[in-house]
Design a protein around this motif. Structure first.
Motif, mmCIF file in Angstrom:
data_model
loop_
_atom_site.group_PDB
_atom_site.id
_atom_site.type_symbol
_atom_site.label_atom_id
_atom_site.label_comp_id
_atom_site.label_asym_id
_atom_site.label_seq_id
_atom_site.Cartn_x
_atom_site.Cartn_y
_atom_site.Cartn_z
ATOM 1 N N ARG A 68 29.025 35.138 26.690
ATOM 2 C CA ARG A 68 29.628 33.566 26.510
ATOM 3 C C ARG A 68 29.851 33.211 25.614
ATOM 4 N N GLU A 69 28.838 34.143 24.175
ATOM 5 C CA GLU A 69 28.931 33.510 23.092
ATOM 6 C C GLU A 69 29.979 34.402 21.984
ATOM 7 N N ASN A 113 33.631 32.809 23.378
ATOM 8 C CA ASN A 113 34.089 31.609 23.023
ATOM 9 C C ASN A 113 34.595 31.919 20.975
ATOM 10 N N LYS A 114 33.052 32.806 20.211
ATOM 11 C CA LYS A 114 33.766 33.522 18.959
ATOM 12 C C LYS A 114 35.298 33.505 19.494
ATOM 13 N N GLU A 122 37.658 30.642 19.722
ATOM 14 C CA GLU A 122 37.719 29.514 19.185
ATOM 15 C C GLU A 122 38.343 30.261 17.698
#
Length: 196
Positions: free
Chosen positions: A165-166, A169-170, A173
């Motif tokens: 998930r991280e 998200n990067k 973004e």
């Protein structure tokens, strides 16, 4: 001993040099009225081009250019879904045709901006699908390690695995920043076209 001033006296001293610019107040009221008409047209299914054009006919070209320019620029943003902005491009183009009468270059530029904005949800969706397919083998391997270590393992997906998930998200973004930077530059160029 000095005299103690009341709050009223202090307030009067601070406001005695303030001048009221009635023309500026009238101008701001006019701009707000035009922006309300434009906002209603952009958001309503009932407002038609004819009704909107008739409502805007009473205003000067200069006021229309400023107010509609602000409304158009503020209305352009990155949508999250394809369906989110279905009628908006045509309505923004109509407002632009009123604000910058006969400026085909500005109309083409707005079309390019709106086409760019419309690509964002598609590219976002493609990126999510690519990430899911890339993360799938890693998640299966992680599930198997957990099963061997603990005897059972939850089904892992990109959404419920913190590490995936991280990473997702990067990437999201970064994609959003690329689109937003281009959009911000385009909005700046639009401001120059409108002279605001």
């Amino acid at each position: 001993m000095g005299k103690i001033k009341s709050a009223w006296e202090i307030a009067l001293e601070k406001t005695e040099s303030i001048e009221i610019d009635e023309n500026r107040i009238r101008h701001n009221a006019t701009i707000d009225a035009i922006r309300r008409i434009a906002g209603s047209y952009l958001l309503s299914d009932e407002d038609t081009e004819e009704k909107t054009a008739a409502a805007l006919a009473a205003y000067s070209d200069e006021d229309l250019k400023e107010a509609l320019g602000q409304s158009i620029i503020n209305s352009i943003s990155l949508p999250l879904t394809d369906e989110e902005e279905s009628k908006k491009p045509q309505r923004l183009a109509f407002l632009l045709s009123i604000a910058l009468k006969g400026n085909g270059e500005a109309e083409d530029f707005l079309s390019q901006i709106l086409a760019h904005v419309a690509q964002y949800p598609k590219h976002r969706k493609q990126l999510m699908e690519q990430l899911k397919s890339q993360f799938e083998p890693m998640l299966k391997e992680k599930e198997e390690r957990m099963r061997q270590q603990y005897g059972e393992a939850p089904h892992l997906t990109m959404e419920n695995d913190k590490e995936c998930r991280e990473m997702a998200n990067k990437y999201l973004e970064r994609l959003q920043k690329q689109y937003q930077d281009t959009l911000d530059d385009a909005k700046q160029q639009l401001k120059e076209l409108f002279g605001i």
